[in-house]
Design a protein around this motif. Structure first.
Motif, PDB file in Angstrom:
ATOM      1  N   GLN A 141      -1.827 -16.649   3.113  1.00 54.53           N
ATOM      2  CA  GLN A 141      -0.534 -17.391   4.018  1.00 54.53           C
ATOM      3  C   GLN A 141       1.386 -17.362   3.030  1.00 54.53           C
ATOM      4  N   ILE A 146       2.211 -13.597   2.527  1.00 55.08           N
ATOM      5  CA  ILE A 146       2.694 -12.961   3.610  1.00 55.08           C
ATOM      6  C   ILE A 146       3.917 -13.678   3.978  1.00 55.08           C
ATOM      7  N   ASN A 194       6.300 -11.025   6.113  1.00 58.96           N
ATOM      8  CA  ASN A 194       5.734 -10.543   7.486  1.00 58.96           C
ATOM      9  C   ASN A 194       6.237 -12.625   8.023  1.00 58.96           C
ATOM     10  N   ARG A 246       6.602 -13.035  11.266  1.00 60.59           N
ATOM     11  CA  ARG A 246       6.412 -13.393  12.060  1.00 60.59           C
ATOM     12  C   ARG A 246       4.347 -13.728  11.842  1.00 60.59           C
ATOM     13  N   ALA A 247       4.215 -12.793  11.232  1.00 61.50           N
ATOM     14  CA  ALA A 247       2.690 -12.701  11.109  1.00 61.50           C
ATOM     15  C   ALA A 247       2.358 -14.123  10.215  1.00 61.50           C
ATOM     16  N   TYR A 248       3.055 -14.550   9.637  1.00 63.27           N
ATOM     17  CA  TYR A 248       2.429 -15.491   8.883  1.00 63.27           C
ATOM     18  C   TYR A 248       3.098 -17.133  10.344  1.00 63.27           C
ATOM     19  N   GLU A 301       2.649 -16.563  12.684  1.00 59.25           N
ATOM     20  CA  GLU A 301       0.794 -17.102  13.798  1.00 59.25           C
ATOM     21  C   GLU A 301      -0.150 -17.488  13.231  1.00 59.25           C
ATOM     22  N   LEU A 302      -0.467 -16.485  11.626  1.00 59.99           N
ATOM     23  CA  LEU A 302      -1.936 -17.285  10.860  1.00 59.99           C
ATOM     24  C   LEU A 302      -1.444 -18.494  10.790  1.00 59.99           C
ATOM     25  N   TYR A 342      -6.542 -10.300  12.064  1.00 62.22           N
ATOM     26  CA  TYR A 342      -5.374 -10.394  12.107  1.00 62.22           C
ATOM     27  C   TYR A 342      -4.938 -10.241  10.197  1.00 62.22           C
ATOM     28  N   VAL A 355      -3.042  -7.159   8.524  1.00 66.39           N
ATOM     29  CA  VAL A 355      -1.073  -7.399   7.436  1.00 66.39           C
ATOM     30  C   VAL A 355      -1.178  -6.758   6.599  1.00 66.39           C
ATOM     31  N   ILE A 385      -0.245  -3.882  11.699  1.00 64.83           N
ATOM     32  CA  ILE A 385      -0.237  -4.908  12.272  1.00 64.83           C
ATOM     33  C   ILE A 385       0.695  -4.146  13.385  1.00 64.83           C
ATOM     34  N   ARG A 425      -0.247  -9.206  18.761  1.00 67.66           N
ATOM     35  CA  ARG A 425      -0.077  -9.957  18.743  1.00 67.66           C
ATOM     36  C   ARG A 425      -1.296 -11.109  19.110  1.00 67.66           C
TER      37      ARG A 425
END
Length: 195
Positions: free
Chosen positions: A84, A87, A91, A93-95, A97-98, A164, A168, A173, A177
């Protein structure tokens, strides 16, 4: 313990085996900075599972299983925290969500662990309460059942997290979502682009 020993093993050892799969995914997620080959990591985790099984069958101490399982969960938390942090820089957005998946999984496991220990320590008291109250209230005092629900949600969330994370790390990705059903149960969804 209310289960016969052989059924207790059938309940507990698969936790170690399944968590090894999640640990493998966390170890192999980073395609650029991998340590060892897939085979080496697989064999090391297989050896860990085998040693835990053999020792646990011999010593018959539940604390050994708890520590062995706890080591795996700790390693997964550590590895996923590291992923995390990496990331977060590349990224956002990915961070986000993760991070949400991470906390749902961690809190599910944590709450389940607390309830399970309360059940272990106060089993007799909880049984007395269940017997004294009308049977409709019994499910509220079956804390071991909540342990299974919490760990199931935690495991499932960890699997979605690992899927996910892999997307990433592979930079594929795209339009995926994280969606939620029942307000908090996550799943990975590929969004359809609007034309």
């Amino acid at each position: 313990m209310t289960l016969q020993y052989k059924w207790q093993l059938a309940d507990e050892l698969p936790m170690v085996y399944g968590t090894c799969v999640c640990l493998y995914c966390a170890l192999r997620a980073d395609v650029k900075a991998r340590v060892g080959s897939d085979l080496t990591v697989s064999l090391a985790l297989f050896a860990y599972s085998t040693i835990v099984t053999l020792v646990y069958v011999q010593i018959r101490k539940p604390v050994f299983h708890q520590v062995a399982y706890g080591i795996e969960v700790f390693c997964i938390v550590l590895l996923n925290t590291r992923h995390q942090i990496e990331i977060r820089k590349t990224n956002p957005r990915a961070y986000i969500e993760l991070r949400q998946l991470f906390w749902v999984g961690l809190l599910s496991f944590g709450a389940a662990f607390v309830l399970w220990n309360i059940d272990n320590i106060f089993c007799g008291n909880l049984r007395a309460i269940r017997n004294a109250l009308p049977s409709v209230f019994s499910p509220f005092f079956q804390l071991h059942a909540y342990w299974h629900i919490g760990t199931a949600l935690g495991c499932y969330t960890t699997i979605v997290y690992q899927q996910y994370l892999r997307l990433v790390k592979l930079n594929t990705i795209g339009d995926y979502r994280i969606r939620k059903t029942a307000l908090f149960v996550p799943y990975l969804d590929k969004s359809i682009k609007e034309i």
